[in-house]
Design a protein around this motif. Structure first.
Motif, PDB file in Angstrom:
ATOM      1  N   ALA A   1       0.816  -1.216   0.000  1.00 13.75           N
ATOM      2  CA  ALA A   1       0.000   0.000   0.000  1.00 13.75           C
ATOM      3  C   ALA A   1       0.850   1.267   0.000  1.00 13.75           C
ATOM      4  N   MET A   2       2.101   1.188   0.438  1.00 10.06           N
ATOM      5  CA  MET A   2       2.984   2.360   0.452  1.00 10.06           C
ATOM      6  C   MET A   2       3.484   2.611  -0.960  1.00 10.06           C
ATOM      7  N   PRO A   3       3.094   3.749  -1.539  1.00 14.31           N
ATOM      8  CA  PRO A   3       3.512   4.024  -2.922  1.00 14.31           C
ATOM      9  C   PRO A   3       4.980   4.426  -2.990  1.00 14.31           C
ATOM     10  N   GLU A   4       5.581   4.231  -4.149  1.00 17.16           N
ATOM     11  CA  GLU A   4       6.919   4.755  -4.394  1.00 17.16           C
ATOM     12  C   GLU A   4       6.759   6.222  -4.740  1.00 17.16           C
ATOM     13  N   PHE A   5       7.721   7.021  -4.353  1.00 18.86           N
ATOM     14  CA  PHE A   5       7.645   8.434  -4.678  1.00 18.86           C
ATOM     15  C   PHE A   5       9.044   8.984  -4.869  1.00 18.86           C
ATOM     16  N   LEU A   6       9.136  10.061  -5.618  1.00 21.71           N
ATOM     17  CA  LEU A   6      10.386  10.773  -5.834  1.00 21.71           C
ATOM     18  C   LEU A   6      10.205  12.181  -5.302  1.00 21.71           C
ATOM     19  N   MET A   7      11.212  12.672  -4.607  1.00 21.87           N
ATOM     20  CA  MET A   7      11.140  14.041  -4.116  1.00 21.87           C
ATOM     21  C   MET A   7      12.460  14.744  -4.405  1.00 21.87           C
ATOM     22  N   SER A   8      12.367  16.033  -4.566  1.00 21.48           N
ATOM     23  CA  SER A   8      13.568  16.832  -4.802  1.00 21.48           C
ATOM     24  C   SER A   8      14.344  16.973  -3.489  1.00 21.48           C
ATOM     25  N   THR A   9      15.566  17.435  -3.605  1.00 23.21           N
ATOM     26  CA  THR A   9      16.385  17.688  -2.422  1.00 23.21           C
ATOM     27  C   THR A   9      15.711  18.714  -1.519  1.00 23.21           C
ATOM     28  N   GLN A  10      15.117  19.742  -2.125  1.00 22.85           N
ATOM     29  CA  GLN A  10      14.431  20.785  -1.348  1.00 22.85           C
ATOM     30  C   GLN A  10      13.209  20.208  -0.638  1.00 22.85           C
ATOM     31  N   GLU A  11      12.415  19.399  -1.333  1.00 19.03           N
ATOM     32  CA  GLU A  11      11.248  18.781  -0.708  1.00 19.03           C
ATOM     33  C   GLU A  11      11.670  17.892   0.461  1.00 19.03           C
ATOM     34  N   ASN A  12      12.749  17.144   0.276  1.00 17.70           N
ATOM     35  CA  ASN A  12      13.273  16.277   1.319  1.00 17.70           C
ATOM     36  C   ASN A  12      13.653  17.100   2.547  1.00 17.70           C
ATOM     37  N   SER A  13      14.420  18.152   2.329  1.00 19.45           N
ATOM     38  CA  SER A  13      14.866  19.019   3.419  1.00 19.45           C
ATOM     39  C   SER A  13      13.674  19.657   4.138  1.00 19.45           C
ATOM     40  N   ASP A  14      12.714  20.138   3.367  1.00 21.44           N
ATOM     41  CA  ASP A  14      11.520  20.764   3.945  1.00 21.44           C
ATOM     42  C   ASP A  14      10.715  19.765   4.759  1.00 21.44           C
ATOM     43  N   LEU A  15      10.552  18.560   4.237  1.00 23.26           N
ATOM     44  CA  LEU A  15       9.778  17.544   4.945  1.00 23.26           C
ATOM     45  C   LEU A  15      10.473  17.153   6.248  1.00 23.26           C
ATOM     46  N   ILE A  16      11.781  16.977   6.223  1.00 24.89           N
ATOM     47  CA  ILE A  16      12.520  16.638   7.446  1.00 24.89           C
ATOM     48  C   ILE A  16      12.387  17.761   8.473  1.00 24.89           C
ATOM     49  N   ALA A  17      12.513  19.011   8.030  1.00 25.34           N
ATOM     50  CA  ALA A  17      12.356  20.151   8.951  1.00 25.34           C
ATOM     51  C   ALA A  17      10.962  20.131   9.573  1.00 25.34           C
ATOM     52  N   TYR A  18       9.948  19.902   8.751  1.00 22.02           N
ATOM     53  CA  TYR A  18       8.580  19.856   9.263  1.00 22.02           C
ATOM     54  C   TYR A  18       8.406  18.700  10.248  1.00 22.02           C
ATOM     55  N   LEU A  19       8.892  17.514   9.875  1.00 21.44           N
ATOM     56  CA  LEU A  19       8.754  16.357  10.766  1.00 21.44           C
ATOM     57  C   LEU A  19       9.427  16.626  12.110  1.00 21.44           C
ATOM     58  N   ASN A  20      10.616  17.212  12.082  1.00 24.52           N
ATOM     59  CA  ASN A  20      11.285  17.540  13.330  1.00 24.52           C
ATOM     60  C   ASN A  20      10.475  18.518  14.168  1.00 24.52           C
ATOM     61  N   SER A  21       9.763  19.416  13.523  1.00 26.99           N
ATOM     62  CA  SER A  21       9.010  20.453  14.243  1.00 26.99           C
ATOM     63  C   SER A  21       7.763  19.916  14.931  1.00 26.99           C
ATOM     64  N   ILE A  22       7.268  18.746  14.513  1.00 25.13           N
ATOM     65  CA  ILE A  22       6.007  18.251  15.087  1.00 25.13           C
ATOM     66  C   ILE A  22       6.184  17.054  16.010  1.00 25.13           C
ATOM     67  N   GLN A  23       7.405  16.600  16.241  1.00 27.02           N
ATOM     68  CA  GLN A  23       7.600  15.392  17.045  1.00 27.02           C
ATOM     69  C   GLN A  23       7.127  15.587  18.483  1.00 27.02           C
ATOM     70  N   THR A  24       6.397  14.589  18.989  1.00 28.20           N
ATOM     71  CA  THR A  24       5.967  14.610  20.387  1.00 28.20           C
ATOM     72  C   THR A  24       7.086  14.117  21.285  1.00 28.20           C
ATOM     73  N   HIS A  25       7.879  13.193  20.809  1.00 34.21           N
ATOM     74  CA  HIS A  25       9.046  12.656  21.511  1.00 34.21           C
ATOM     75  C   HIS A  25      10.058  12.309  20.430  1.00 34.21           C
ATOM     76  N   SER A  26      11.302  12.232  20.805  1.00 37.06           N
ATOM     77  CA  SER A  26      12.320  11.994  19.792  1.00 37.06           C
ATOM     78  C   SER A  26      13.403  11.078  20.324  1.00 37.06           C
ATOM     79  N   THR A  27      14.049  10.367  19.400  1.00 32.26           N
ATOM     80  CA  THR A  27      15.166   9.501  19.765  1.00 32.26           C
ATOM     81  C   THR A  27      16.495  10.231  19.654  1.00 32.26           C
ATOM     82  N   HIS A  28      16.494  11.492  19.194  1.00 36.23           N
ATOM     83  CA  HIS A  28      17.790  12.180  19.071  1.00 36.23           C
ATOM     84  C   HIS A  28      17.999  13.161  20.166  1.00 36.23           C
TER      85      HIS A  28
END
Length: 129
Positions: free
Chosen positions: A102-129
């Motif tokens: 069910a998980m589709p394959e996808f391609l993202m640009s370097t900018q999209e990748n960076s933006d998504l990681i920044a967003y994910l880091n901003s919403i974490q309730t708890h983190s392993t880092h």
């Protein structure tokens, strides 16, 4: 939903802001200073939130609240409980290979990748880092 995501990003940013009190904040900025502090790029967080909503929101809970439309899909705000979020950048760049079809394959640009990681880091309730 976009207004909610934008509000969530702003709330995350204000809760992560460094306090502006103490000797370091009173000292004038020196151009030769080797220490540079930067705030998260609000525009990058907005782009990351939009990317998550458009490409991932059909299965995953991509905001700071709510359940995933597909119950087996992890909530993005809890990814830090499973993985160091920054380590996901490589998986996103190479394409995530999962054990379920069910998980589709996808391609993202370097900018999209960076933006998504920044967003994910901003919403974490708890983190392993």
């Amino acid at each position: 939903m976009r207004n909610f995501v934008a509000l969530a990003v702003l709330l995350a940013l204000t809760s992560c802001a460094a306090p502006s009190v103490g000797p370091a904040s009173l000292a004038p900025a020196r151009p030769d200073s080797s220490v540079v502090f930067t705030a998260p790029d609000v525009v990058a967080l907005q782009r990351g939130a939009a990317y998550a909503e458009a490409n991932c929101g059909g299965c995953h809970a991509v905001g700071v609240t709510g359940e995933s439309p597909m119950p087996a899909a992890p909530r993005f705000r809890e990814l830090g409980l499973r993985y160091p979020v920054d380590d996901l950048a490589e998986a996103f760049a190479e394409g995530i290979d999962t054990a379920h079809p069910a998980m589709p394959e996808f391609l993202m640009s370097t900018q999209e990748n960076s933006d998504l990681i920044a967003y994910l880091n901003s919403i974490q309730t708890h983190s392993t880092h």
